[in-house]
Design an enzyme around this catalytic site. Structure first.
Site, PDB file in Angstrom:
ATOM      1  N   GLY A 100      38.723  57.689 -47.021  1.00  0.00           N
ATOM      2  CA  GLY A 100      40.145  57.699 -46.728  1.00  0.00           C
ATOM      3  C   GLY A 100      40.911  58.901 -47.232  1.00  0.00           C
ATOM      4  O   GLY A 100      42.129  58.821 -47.415  1.00  0.00           O
ATOM      5  N   HIS A 114      37.803  65.351 -36.170  1.00  0.00           N
ATOM      6  CA  HIS A 114      36.351  65.501 -36.225  1.00  0.00           C
ATOM      7  C   HIS A 114      36.019  66.775 -37.004  1.00  0.00           C
ATOM      8  O   HIS A 114      36.631  67.825 -36.778  1.00  0.00           O
ATOM      9  CB  HIS A 114      35.776  65.590 -34.809  1.00  0.00           C
ATOM     10  CG  HIS A 114      34.275  65.667 -34.813  1.00  0.00           C
ATOM     11  ND1 HIS A 114      33.489  64.572 -35.097  1.00  0.00           N
ATOM     12  CD2 HIS A 114      33.433  66.710 -34.625  1.00  0.00           C
ATOM     13  CE1 HIS A 114      32.225  64.947 -35.076  1.00  0.00           C
ATOM     14  NE2 HIS A 114      32.150  66.230 -34.792  1.00  0.00           N
ATOM     15  N   MET A 169      34.172  55.426 -37.859  1.00  0.00           N
ATOM     16  CA  MET A 169      32.799  55.733 -37.459  1.00  0.00           C
ATOM     17  C   MET A 169      32.293  54.822 -36.346  1.00  0.00           C
ATOM     18  O   MET A 169      31.140  54.413 -36.354  1.00  0.00           O
ATOM     19  CB  MET A 169      31.883  55.667 -38.689  1.00  0.00           C
ATOM     20  CG  MET A 169      32.205  56.746 -39.703  1.00  0.00           C
ATOM     21  SD  MET A 169      32.250  58.397 -38.938  1.00  0.00           S
ATOM     22  CE  MET A 169      32.525  59.441 -40.340  1.00  0.00           C
ATOM     23  N   ARG A 228      31.123  45.022 -28.091  1.00  0.00           N
ATOM     24  CA  ARG A 228      32.057  46.076 -28.538  1.00  0.00           C
ATOM     25  C   ARG A 228      33.440  45.822 -27.965  1.00  0.00           C
ATOM     26  O   ARG A 228      34.461  46.085 -28.606  1.00  0.00           O
ATOM     27  CB  ARG A 228      31.555  47.447 -28.082  1.00  0.00           C
ATOM     28  CG  ARG A 228      30.299  47.911 -28.798  1.00  0.00           C
ATOM     29  CD  ARG A 228      29.774  49.185 -28.161  1.00  0.00           C
ATOM     30  NE  ARG A 228      30.744  50.261 -28.206  1.00  0.00           N
ATOM     31  CZ  ARG A 228      30.883  51.206 -27.292  1.00  0.00           C
ATOM     32  NH1 ARG A 228      30.111  51.231 -26.230  1.00  0.00           N
ATOM     33  NH2 ARG A 228      31.784  52.154 -27.418  1.00  0.00           N
ATOM     34  N   GLU A 253      41.160  69.706 -42.742  1.00  0.00           N
ATOM     35  CA  GLU A 253      41.446  68.440 -42.058  1.00  0.00           C
ATOM     36  C   GLU A 253      42.745  67.844 -42.591  1.00  0.00           C
ATOM     37  O   GLU A 253      43.585  67.350 -41.822  1.00  0.00           O
ATOM     38  CB  GLU A 253      40.310  67.429 -42.279  1.00  0.00           C
ATOM     39  CG  GLU A 253      38.991  67.824 -41.657  1.00  0.00           C
ATOM     40  CD  GLU A 253      37.933  66.732 -41.821  1.00  0.00           C
ATOM     41  OE1 GLU A 253      38.245  65.551 -41.647  1.00  0.00           O
ATOM     42  OE2 GLU A 253      36.773  67.085 -42.116  1.00  0.00           O
ATOM     43  N   ASN A 268      42.018  61.659 -32.867  1.00  0.00           N
ATOM     44  CA  ASN A 268      40.865  61.617 -33.775  1.00  0.00           C
ATOM     45  C   ASN A 268      40.731  62.961 -34.472  1.00  0.00           C
ATOM     46  O   ASN A 268      41.057  64.005 -33.895  1.00  0.00           O
ATOM     47  CB  ASN A 268      39.584  61.341 -32.974  1.00  0.00           C
ATOM     48  CG  ASN A 268      38.346  61.252 -33.863  1.00  0.00           C
ATOM     49  OD1 ASN A 268      38.367  60.600 -34.904  1.00  0.00           O
ATOM     50  ND2 ASN A 268      37.268  61.908 -33.459  1.00  0.00           N
TER      51      ASN A 268
END
Ligand code: GAR
Length: 220
Positions: A15, A112, A93, A68, A177, A110
């Protein structure tokens, strides 16, 4: 000043990206607020960080659902209860299904840890390290049905030194990030991002850029 836009953060890991968003949202001038943090791992660092910050949390476990799609339907149901306008995947994930995407069309971001389209999927930093790239980085993108394949909003590049361990590279990327994700969330909630097919345009303010090299904005 407008009310901050309620957003959800969905995370599986330690996190630190969530923490960067929490820190950004603690500035009253930031245009978003985190209404809920949801995780597929109830004991994750992300859930702990959210609780410490007094943010509501939800946990949805994949093993409790036969498919899913049913798992994502429950995730969507929980997020909708908070009236969130945007969803940020910050170290989530799992691949999300159309059930999730259709609930928040073009409203799921998102982060990455690679310069996409290089090194999608798991352990992107280790993939880049093993490949021997000289420039690595991270990408914030819209989520589509593929693995890290959606339209790119912004990228930050960093040097990949010959002497780097995977951990060195991971940390150098992670620092970027933490800057890139709050910036992109700001653009998103201020409705400054538009899509033309898979090409993204951001209405940039003074000094802003969607291209970062080693911490410095590049102006094109
Ligand atoms: C981050 O490096 C993020 O980019 C990556 O997981 C890490 C989570 O760290 N995400 C992916 O690899 C998604 N494909 P954090 O929990 O400390 O934010």
């Amino acid at each position: 000043m407008n009310e901050p836009v309620p957003v959800a953060v969905v995370a599986s890991g330690g996190g630190t990206n969530l923490q960067a968003l929490i820190d950004a949202c603690s500035d009253p001038a930031f245009p978003a607020s985190i209404a809920v943090v949801l995780s597929n791992r109830p004991k994750s660092g992300a859930i702990e960080r959210a609780k410490r910050a007094g943010i509501r949390t939800e946990a949805v476990l994949r093993r409790e659902f036969p498919s899913r799609e049913e798992f994502d339907a429950e995730t969507v149901r929980r997020l909708r209860a908070y009236g969130v306008q945007w969803v940020v995947l910050a170290g989530y994930m799992r691949l999300i299904t159309p059930v999730f995407l259709c609930a928040f069309p073009n409203r799921v971001l998102n982060i990455h840890p690679s310069l996409l389209p290089a090194f999608p999927g798991l352990n992107a930093q280790a993939q880049a390290h093993a490949y021997g790239v000289r420039i690595a980085g991270c990408t914030v993108h819209f989520v589509d049905e593929g693995a890290d394949s959606g339209p790119i909003i912004a990228q930050a590049a960093v040097p990949a030194l010959a002497t780097d361990s995977v951990e060195d590279l991971q940390q150098r990327i992670l620092a970027q990030e933490h800057r890139l994700l709050p910036t992109c969330l700001r653009w998103a909630v201020e409705n400054r991002i538009s899509l033309d097919g898979r090409r993204v345009r951001v209405a940039l303010g003074p000094g802003e850029s969607s291209m970062i090299w080693d911490g410095q904005a590049i102006h094109g």
